[in-house]
Design an enzyme around this catalytic site. Structure first.
Site, mmCIF file in Angstrom:
data_model
loop_
_atom_site.group_PDB
_atom_site.id
_atom_site.type_symbol
_atom_site.label_atom_id
_atom_site.label_comp_id
_atom_site.label_asym_id
_atom_site.label_seq_id
_atom_site.Cartn_x
_atom_site.Cartn_y
_atom_site.Cartn_z
ATOM 1 N N LEU A 21 15.035 -9.456 -77.826
ATOM 2 C CA LEU A 21 16.315 -9.233 -77.153
ATOM 3 C C LEU A 21 16.476 -10.135 -75.935
ATOM 4 C CD1 LEU A 21 16.647 -5.320 -77.238
ATOM 5 C CD2 LEU A 21 17.200 -6.996 -78.991
ATOM 6 N N ASP A 67 2.880 -12.516 -65.459
ATOM 7 C CA ASP A 67 2.602 -11.148 -65.878
ATOM 8 C C ASP A 67 3.247 -10.230 -64.840
ATOM 9 O OD1 ASP A 67 1.562 -8.617 -66.372
ATOM 10 O OD2 ASP A 67 -0.389 -9.376 -66.993
ATOM 11 N N TYR A 148 15.746 7.046 -75.553
ATOM 12 C CA TYR A 148 14.885 8.201 -75.279
ATOM 13 C C TYR A 148 14.427 8.276 -73.821
ATOM 14 C CZ TYR A 148 11.110 4.829 -76.235
ATOM 15 O OH TYR A 148 10.287 3.726 -76.222
HETATM 16 C C1 HXC Z 1 -3.441 3.688 -78.318
HETATM 17 C C2 HXC Z 1 -3.547 1.641 -77.258
HETATM 18 C C3 HXC Z 1 -2.751 1.055 -78.265
HETATM 19 C C4 HXC Z 1 -2.317 1.882 -79.353
HETATM 20 C C5 HXC Z 1 -3.269 -0.465 -76.818
HETATM 21 N N1 HXC Z 1 -3.830 0.655 -76.397
HETATM 22 N N2 HXC Z 1 -2.598 -0.258 -77.963
HETATM 23 N N3 HXC Z 1 -3.884 2.940 -77.285
HETATM 24 N N4 HXC Z 1 -2.682 3.194 -79.326
HETATM 25 N N5 HXC Z 1 -1.575 1.405 -80.338
HETATM 26 C C6 HXC Z 1 -4.687 0.827 -75.231
HETATM 27 C C7 HXC Z 1 -5.943 -0.018 -75.320
HETATM 28 O O1 HXC Z 1 -6.937 0.632 -76.098
HETATM 29 C C8 HXC Z 1 -6.343 -0.147 -73.857
HETATM 30 O O2 HXC Z 1 -6.972 1.013 -73.378
HETATM 31 C C9 HXC Z 1 -4.989 -0.221 -73.157
HETATM 32 O O3 HXC Z 1 -4.029 0.336 -74.050
HETATM 33 C C10 HXC Z 1 -4.588 -1.657 -72.854
HETATM 34 O O4 HXC Z 1 -4.625 -2.376 -74.073
HETATM 35 P P1 HXC Z 1 -4.644 -3.973 -74.126
HETATM 36 O O5 HXC Z 1 -4.580 -4.402 -75.546
HETATM 37 O O6 HXC Z 1 -5.762 -4.493 -73.269
HETATM 38 O O7 HXC Z 1 -3.299 -4.268 -73.338
HETATM 39 P P2 HXC Z 1 -2.455 -5.571 -73.233
HETATM 40 O O8 HXC Z 1 -3.130 -6.740 -73.892
HETATM 41 O O9 HXC Z 1 -2.079 -5.689 -71.836
HETATM 42 O O10 HXC Z 1 -1.165 -5.240 -74.159
HETATM 43 C C11 HXC Z 1 -0.166 -4.345 -73.746
HETATM 44 C C12 HXC Z 1 0.399 -3.564 -74.921
HETATM 45 C C13 HXC Z 1 0.818 -4.482 -76.086
HETATM 46 C C14 HXC Z 1 1.549 -2.729 -74.371
HETATM 47 C C15 HXC Z 1 -0.692 -2.602 -75.412
HETATM 48 O O11 HXC Z 1 1.348 -3.709 -77.139
HETATM 49 C C16 HXC Z 1 1.813 -5.536 -75.664
HETATM 50 O O12 HXC Z 1 1.421 -6.580 -75.151
HETATM 51 N N6 HXC Z 1 3.123 -5.279 -75.870
HETATM 52 C C17 HXC Z 1 4.191 -6.204 -75.454
HETATM 53 C C18 HXC Z 1 5.339 -6.254 -76.405
HETATM 54 C C19 HXC Z 1 5.902 -4.916 -76.859
HETATM 55 O O13 HXC Z 1 5.200 -3.886 -76.799
HETATM 56 N N7 HXC Z 1 7.139 -4.943 -77.377
HETATM 57 C C20 HXC Z 1 7.808 -3.732 -77.872
HETATM 58 C C21 HXC Z 1 8.852 -3.292 -76.952
HETATM 59 S S1 HXC Z 1 9.933 -2.204 -77.801
HETATM 60 P P3 HXC Z 1 -8.604 1.154 -73.268
HETATM 61 O O14 HXC Z 1 -8.795 2.442 -72.560
HETATM 62 O O15 HXC Z 1 -9.107 1.160 -74.680
HETATM 63 O O16 HXC Z 1 -9.092 -0.030 -72.504
HETATM 64 C C22 HXC Z 1 10.329 -0.947 -76.763
HETATM 65 C C23 HXC Z 1 11.378 0.087 -77.142
HETATM 66 C C24 HXC Z 1 11.679 0.131 -78.580
HETATM 67 O O17 HXC Z 1 9.872 -0.858 -75.718
HETATM 68 C C25 HXC Z 1 12.566 1.309 -78.935
HETATM 69 C C26 HXC Z 1 12.899 1.255 -80.393
HETATM 70 C C27 HXC Z 1 13.917 2.242 -80.781
HETATM 71 P P1 NAP Z 2 9.653 -7.936 -77.568
HETATM 72 O O1 NAP Z 2 10.163 -9.110 -78.323
HETATM 73 O O2 NAP Z 2 8.266 -7.495 -77.791
HETATM 74 O O3 NAP Z 2 9.927 -8.202 -76.032
HETATM 75 C C1 NAP Z 2 9.062 -7.838 -75.006
HETATM 76 C C2 NAP Z 2 8.886 -9.042 -74.117
HETATM 77 O O4 NAP Z 2 8.219 -8.641 -72.920
HETATM 78 C C3 NAP Z 2 8.031 -10.137 -74.756
HETATM 79 O O5 NAP Z 2 8.672 -11.376 -74.615
HETATM 80 C C4 NAP Z 2 6.743 -10.125 -73.939
HETATM 81 O O6 NAP Z 2 6.213 -11.442 -73.832
HETATM 82 C C5 NAP Z 2 7.242 -9.611 -72.595
HETATM 83 N N1 NAP Z 2 6.178 -8.957 -71.845
HETATM 84 C C6 NAP Z 2 5.362 -7.964 -72.240
HETATM 85 N N2 NAP Z 2 4.484 -7.668 -71.281
HETATM 86 C C7 NAP Z 2 4.761 -8.486 -70.247
HETATM 87 C C8 NAP Z 2 4.196 -8.665 -68.967
HETATM 88 N N3 NAP Z 2 3.146 -7.927 -68.551
HETATM 89 N N4 NAP Z 2 4.725 -9.602 -68.138
HETATM 90 C C9 NAP Z 2 5.780 -10.353 -68.545
HETATM 91 N N5 NAP Z 2 6.357 -10.234 -69.743
HETATM 92 C C10 NAP Z 2 5.850 -9.311 -70.595
HETATM 93 O O7 NAP Z 2 10.565 -6.659 -77.882
HETATM 94 P P2 NAP Z 2 12.143 -6.451 -77.795
HETATM 95 O O8 NAP Z 2 12.525 -5.569 -78.907
HETATM 96 O O9 NAP Z 2 12.855 -7.731 -77.624
HETATM 97 O O10 NAP Z 2 12.270 -5.594 -76.447
HETATM 98 C C11 NAP Z 2 12.997 -6.085 -75.332
HETATM 99 C C12 NAP Z 2 13.468 -4.926 -74.476
HETATM 100 O O11 NAP Z 2 14.352 -4.107 -75.202
HETATM 101 C C13 NAP Z 2 12.354 -4.009 -73.994
HETATM 102 O O12 NAP Z 2 12.637 -3.566 -72.692
HETATM 103 C C14 NAP Z 2 12.435 -2.855 -74.948
HETATM 104 O O13 NAP Z 2 11.905 -1.685 -74.406
HETATM 105 C C15 NAP Z 2 13.943 -2.765 -75.127
HETATM 106 N N6 NAP Z 2 14.372 -2.073 -76.343
HETATM 107 C C16 NAP Z 2 14.221 -2.636 -77.553
HETATM 108 C C17 NAP Z 2 14.693 -1.973 -78.674
HETATM 109 C C18 NAP Z 2 14.589 -2.575 -80.047
HETATM 110 O O14 NAP Z 2 14.828 -1.848 -81.016
HETATM 111 N N7 NAP Z 2 14.276 -3.841 -80.188
HETATM 112 C C19 NAP Z 2 15.301 -0.721 -78.538
HETATM 113 C C20 NAP Z 2 15.429 -0.167 -77.266
HETATM 114 C C21 NAP Z 2 14.978 -0.857 -76.171
HETATM 115 P P3 NAP Z 2 4.630 -11.701 -73.678
HETATM 116 O O15 NAP Z 2 3.955 -10.832 -74.704
HETATM 117 O O16 NAP Z 2 4.474 -13.164 -73.914
HETATM 118 O O17 NAP Z 2 4.292 -11.323 -72.273
#
Ligand code: HXC
Ligand code: NAP
Length: 283
Positions: A21, A67, A148
């Site tokens: 997004l 970050d 949510y």
């Molecule tokens: C349980 C988990 C887990 C999982 C990670 N952890 N994934 N625990 N279930 N699936 C735990 C790990 O075991 C660790 O704890 C701690 O979280 C940190 O994990 P890391 O892998 O070291 O973290 P990091 O590399 O910083 O990654 C952060 C992350 C990862 C949040 C876990 O998923 C990420 O980078 N996400 C970024 C993109 C993203 O999530 N996009 C989606 C957004 S959509 P321990 O104790 O073991 O050390 C959204 C809304 C969508 O937000 C709504 C849709 C309707």
């Molecule tokens: P996404 O592609 O995974 O976007 C998340 C972005 O955040 C990635 O570019 C990631 O890049 C960056 N990010 C994660 N951790 C970060 C950190 N520590 N520092 C800086 N950047 C970081 O997912 P998306 O669906 O586009 O989500 C975008 C936004 O929309 C989020 O706020 C999400 O909660 C919201 N949202 C999404 C949906 C959906 O259905 N897609 C619905 C409701 C709300 P790096 O991993 O490279 O850091």
């Protein structure tokens, strides 16, 4: 939908702008004349997006690895942007999320998500806000939450509590900073297909299908719909909107909340017919 100069000369930072997004909003803002900064943790992803969007739109885009969980890194990024000139708009879009049963989560798992979503938003917003207030520069904050955040949701508790905090921050600062030229709003989207969200939250066709069927409009939202709403909310055209959380989900959360909403999918024609009033003899 908009004049192509809607965001001309606006300088905008989008956190998490390298993918999903955030990337969609970056593209739309560039098409509307803005200068865009994107940040995220993965430099190669950012560089690819920067090159792709510059080529597609001909606009000016810069990327910086950052970050948002690390306050010093955020300060350094904002300081380096300000050296070129003040931002006008910041979009807090970076997020982390995953499905899990709460009793199985470690403290670090909570911290990972809350750190990105809530603390990251606080660090970026206050870094910009302090500079805007100090110089009397007008600013606009747009936070991306989720439906949510207001209802809470099982199995995504770290995200739900962090996004709820972001909505409280949005409304609080709208009042505290509003009279000094800084607007704060949020968009709460329902599901919009992105690799980051769907790979973690709706993995597999069955889960996707279920989510789609739950929606009154029978479909997911699109990047374009989100980007257009965001463009409106950061533009001067929405100057009187402050402290709002705009839900964009096709009515999905209301469908989930309504006591009888599921009947549309449950009852047969025969059962609906049986519910019709019967003629009572003599009345
Ligand atoms: C349980 C988990 C887990 C999982 C990670 N952890 N994934 N625990 N279930 N699936 C735990 C790990 O075991 C660790 O704890 C701690 O979280 C940190 O994990 P890391 O892998 O070291 O973290 P990091 O590399 O910083 O990654 C952060 C992350 C990862 C949040 C876990 O998923 C990420 O980078 N996400 C970024 C993109 C993203 O999530 N996009 C989606 C957004 S959509 P321990 O104790 O073991 O050390 C959204 C809304 C969508 O937000 C709504 C849709 C309707
Ligand atoms: P996404 O592609 O995974 O976007 C998340 C972005 O955040 C990635 O570019 C990631 O890049 C960056 N990010 C994660 N951790 C970060 C950190 N520590 N520092 C800086 N950047 C970081 O997912 P998306 O669906 O586009 O989500 C975008 C936004 O929309 C989020 O706020 C999400 O909660 C919201 N949202 C999404 C949906 C959906 O259905 N897609 C619905 C409701 C709300 P790096 O991993 O490279 O850091």
């Amino acid at each position: 939908m908009f004049r192509t100069d809607l965001l001309k000369s606006k300088r905008i930072l989008i956190t998490g702008g390298g993918t999903g997004l955030g990337k969609g909003m970056a593209q739309r803002f560039l098409q509307l004349g803005a200068m865009v900064y994107i940040c995220g943790r993965r430099q190669e992803v950012l560089k690819d997006t920067e090159a792709e969007l510059a080529r597609l739109t001909g606009g000016i885009i810069h990327s910086m690895p950052c970050d948002v969980r690390k306050v010093e890194t955020v300060e350094a990024m904002i300081e380096s942007i300000w050296r070129d000139g003040p931002l006008d708009i910041v979009v807090n879009n970076a997020a982390g999320n995953f499905l899990a049963r709460s009793e199985e989560l470690s403290p670090r798992a909570f911290a990972a998500v809350v750190g990105i979503v809530l603390m990251g938003t606080i660090y970026v917003t206050t870094a910009c806000g302090r500079r805007w207030l100090m110089t009397g520069h007008a600013g606009t904050v747009l936070n991306i939450t989720t439906t949510y955040a207001s209802t809470g949701s099982a199995y995504v508790v770290p995200s739900a509590v962090a996004k709820a905090g972001v909505e409280a921050l949005t409304r609080s600062l709208a009042v505290e900073w509003g009279n000094r030229g800084i607007r704060s709003n949020a968009i709460a989207p329902g599901p919009i297909p992105t690799e980051g969200a769907f790979s973690r939250l709706l993995p597999g066709r069955d889960m996707e299908k279920m989510a789609m069927q739950r929606n009154p409009l029978g479909r997911f939202g699109t990047l374009e719909e989100l980007a257009n709403l965001a463009a409106f909310l950061v533009s001067d055209g929405s100057a009187y909107i402050n402290g709002e959380v705009i839900v964009m989900d096709g009515g999905e959360w209301l469908q989930g909340a309504g006591e009888f909403s599921h009947l549309g999918r449950l009852l047969t024609e025969k059962q609906w017919a049986a519910l019709k009033p019967r003629k009572v003899p003599g009345l």
